[in-house]
Design a protein around this motif. Structure first.
Motif, short mmCIF file in Angstrom:
data_model
loop_
_atom_site.label_atom_id
_atom_site.label_comp_id
_atom_site.label_asym_id
_atom_site.label_seq_id
_atom_site.Cartn_x
_atom_site.Cartn_y
_atom_site.Cartn_z
N GLN A 33 -66.68 -86.33 -75.69
CA GLN A 33 -66.46 -87.62 -74.77
C GLN A 33 -65.06 -87.37 -74.08
OE1 GLN A 33 -68.79 -89.81 -74.13
NE2 GLN A 33 -69.99 -88.31 -75.34
N ASP A 34 -63.95 -87.16 -74.81
CA ASP A 34 -62.75 -86.77 -73.84
C ASP A 34 -62.84 -85.82 -72.82
OD1 ASP A 34 -61.49 -88.80 -75.56
OD2 ASP A 34 -60.49 -87.30 -76.81
N LEU A 35 -63.65 -84.82 -73.01
CA LEU A 35 -63.74 -83.59 -72.01
C LEU A 35 -64.57 -84.38 -71.08
CD1 LEU A 35 -64.14 -80.38 -74.00
CD2 LEU A 35 -62.27 -81.06 -72.71
N LYS A 36 -65.72 -85.19 -71.31
CA LYS A 36 -66.48 -85.73 -70.23
C LYS A 36 -65.52 -86.59 -69.40
CE LYS A 36 -70.76 -85.44 -72.35
NZ LYS A 36 -71.98 -86.29 -73.05
N ARG A 37 -64.59 -87.26 -70.08
CA ARG A 37 -63.67 -88.23 -69.25
C ARG A 37 -62.89 -87.26 -68.47
NH1 ARG A 37 -64.60 -91.46 -73.66
NH2 ARG A 37 -62.94 -90.48 -74.94
N PHE A 38 -62.29 -86.06 -69.02
CA PHE A 38 -61.48 -85.40 -68.11
C PHE A 38 -62.15 -84.90 -66.85
CE2 PHE A 38 -60.15 -81.07 -67.14
CZ PHE A 38 -58.85 -81.26 -66.70
N LYS A 39 -63.65 -84.42 -67.23
CA LYS A 39 -64.50 -84.26 -65.93
C LYS A 39 -64.33 -85.03 -64.86
CE LYS A 39 -69.32 -82.80 -64.99
NZ LYS A 39 -69.06 -81.86 -64.13
N THR A 40 -64.94 -86.39 -65.20
CA THR A 40 -64.89 -87.19 -64.33
C THR A 40 -63.44 -87.80 -63.76
OG1 THR A 40 -66.61 -88.57 -65.65
CG2 THR A 40 -65.31 -90.03 -64.30
N TYR A 41 -62.40 -87.83 -64.47
CA TYR A 41 -61.26 -88.09 -63.84
C TYR A 41 -60.69 -87.05 -62.78
CZ TYR A 41 -56.11 -88.54 -63.83
OH TYR A 41 -54.70 -88.76 -63.25
N ILE A 42 -60.80 -85.71 -63.12
CA ILE A 42 -60.48 -84.60 -62.29
C ILE A 42 -61.36 -84.80 -61.10
CG2 ILE A 42 -61.58 -82.67 -63.26
CD1 ILE A 42 -58.18 -82.89 -61.44
N GLU A 43 -62.65 -84.56 -61.41
CA GLU A 43 -63.55 -84.63 -60.22
C GLU A 43 -63.58 -85.90 -59.27
OE1 GLU A 43 -67.29 -81.88 -62.07
OE2 GLU A 43 -67.65 -83.82 -61.87
N SER A 44 -63.46 -86.85 -59.96
CA SER A 44 -63.07 -88.10 -58.71
C SER A 44 -61.89 -88.21 -57.73
CB SER A 44 -63.16 -89.41 -59.88
OG SER A 44 -61.77 -89.48 -60.41
N ARG A 45 -60.75 -87.35 -58.54
CA ARG A 45 -59.66 -87.10 -57.70
C ARG A 45 -59.50 -85.87 -56.93
NH1 ARG A 45 -55.07 -89.18 -58.55
NH2 ARG A 45 -53.84 -87.43 -57.94
N GLY A 46 -60.23 -84.81 -57.33
CA GLY A 46 -60.63 -83.52 -56.47
C GLY A 46 -59.27 -82.73 -56.56
N VAL A 47 -58.29 -83.40 -56.75
CA VAL A 47 -56.75 -82.64 -56.59
C VAL A 47 -56.10 -83.18 -57.91
CG1 VAL A 47 -56.72 -82.33 -54.02
CG2 VAL A 47 -55.62 -84.49 -55.25
N GLU A 48 -55.12 -82.26 -58.32
CA GLU A 48 -54.38 -82.52 -59.68
C GLU A 48 -53.13 -83.42 -59.18
OE1 GLU A 48 -52.99 -78.33 -58.11
OE2 GLU A 48 -54.46 -79.72 -57.57
N THR A 49 -52.82 -84.04 -60.08
CA THR A 49 -51.54 -85.10 -59.86
C THR A 49 -50.26 -83.97 -59.99
OG1 THR A 49 -51.59 -85.58 -62.35
CG2 THR A 49 -53.02 -86.91 -60.76
N GLY A 50 -50.20 -83.05 -60.38
CA GLY A 50 -49.12 -82.24 -60.70
C GLY A 50 -49.38 -81.04 -61.26
N GLY A 51 -48.43 -80.24 -61.64
CA GLY A 51 -48.83 -79.13 -62.52
C GLY A 51 -47.46 -78.35 -63.21
N TRP A 52 -47.46 -77.86 -64.12
CA TRP A 52 -46.37 -76.89 -64.76
C TRP A 52 -46.89 -75.47 -65.00
CZ3 TRP A 52 -44.83 -74.53 -69.37
CH2 TRP A 52 -43.34 -74.12 -69.11
N ARG A 53 -46.44 -74.63 -63.85
CA ARG A 53 -46.96 -73.38 -64.22
C ARG A 53 -46.09 -72.30 -64.85
NH1 ARG A 53 -51.49 -73.19 -61.64
NH2 ARG A 53 -51.44 -70.97 -61.41
N GLY A 54 -45.18 -72.71 -65.69
CA GLY A 54 -44.48 -71.68 -66.28
C GLY A 54 -45.39 -71.05 -67.37
N ARG A 55 -44.65 -70.14 -67.94
CA ARG A 55 -45.16 -69.26 -69.01
C ARG A 55 -44.55 -69.35 -70.43
NH1 ARG A 55 -48.47 -64.67 -68.46
NH2 ARG A 55 -49.34 -64.59 -66.32
N VAL A 56 -45.24 -69.37 -71.55
CA VAL A 56 -44.55 -69.45 -72.76
C VAL A 56 -45.05 -68.32 -73.53
CG1 VAL A 56 -44.37 -70.95 -74.77
CG2 VAL A 56 -44.57 -72.02 -72.58
#
Length: 152
Positions: free
Chosen positions: A129-152
């Protein structure tokens, strides 16, 4: 010692791999799509503090990112608190506009209620259910709200 339980779930999202990955690195926004997560504080680029409440049981713990490769994977483990888990989320480019997000989680159920919930498949259902909500969240936005591209 508790038995380690394992869950693996995935979802396909209609956004490019970079968008899905970038959004997933915005840990403080997890409460917007993860039921039971009340708050996450990003303490350092690799350390987060979680406050959860599931079925009336509140828990707090710290989690550390132990591996991060932009557009590919984020792996973590708990380091402090009552919750003992480790996991990895991987991002698989299906084409220019679609991504498969796969979550693998190992956790140690605590007490009779959590053991029963795990046996009944409630943890797996919650992750689905959490993954389905992530799908709805990101698809409804279409763009990310931010991002951290560092490597660990």
């Amino acid at each position: 010692m508790s038995k380690v339980a394992k869950v693996e779930e995935s979802v396909e999202v209609a956004v490019p791999v970079g968008v899905a990955y970038n959004q997933w690195t915005q840990f403080e926004e997890f409460p917007l799509f993860m039921q039971g997560v009340e708050r996450i504080e990003q303490r350092t680029p690799t350390l987060t503090h979680w406050v959860t409440k599931v079925d009336g049981v509140s828990r707090e713990f710290d989690a550390k990112v132990v591996e991060q490769i932009p557009d590919e994977r984020v792996a973590w483990t708990t380091v402090e608190g009552e919750v003992h888990q480790a996991g990895v989320v991987t991002f698989h480019r299906l084409d220019d506009r679609n991504t498969k997000v796969m979550l693998q989680l190992e956790h140690e159920p605590q007490g009779a209620v959590e053991h029963a919930a795990d046996k009944l498949g409630l943890v797996k259902r919650q992750i689905t259910q959490d993954l389905k909500r992530f799908k709805t969240y990101i698809e409804s936005r279409g763009v990310e709200t931010g991002g951290w591209r560092g490597r660990v």
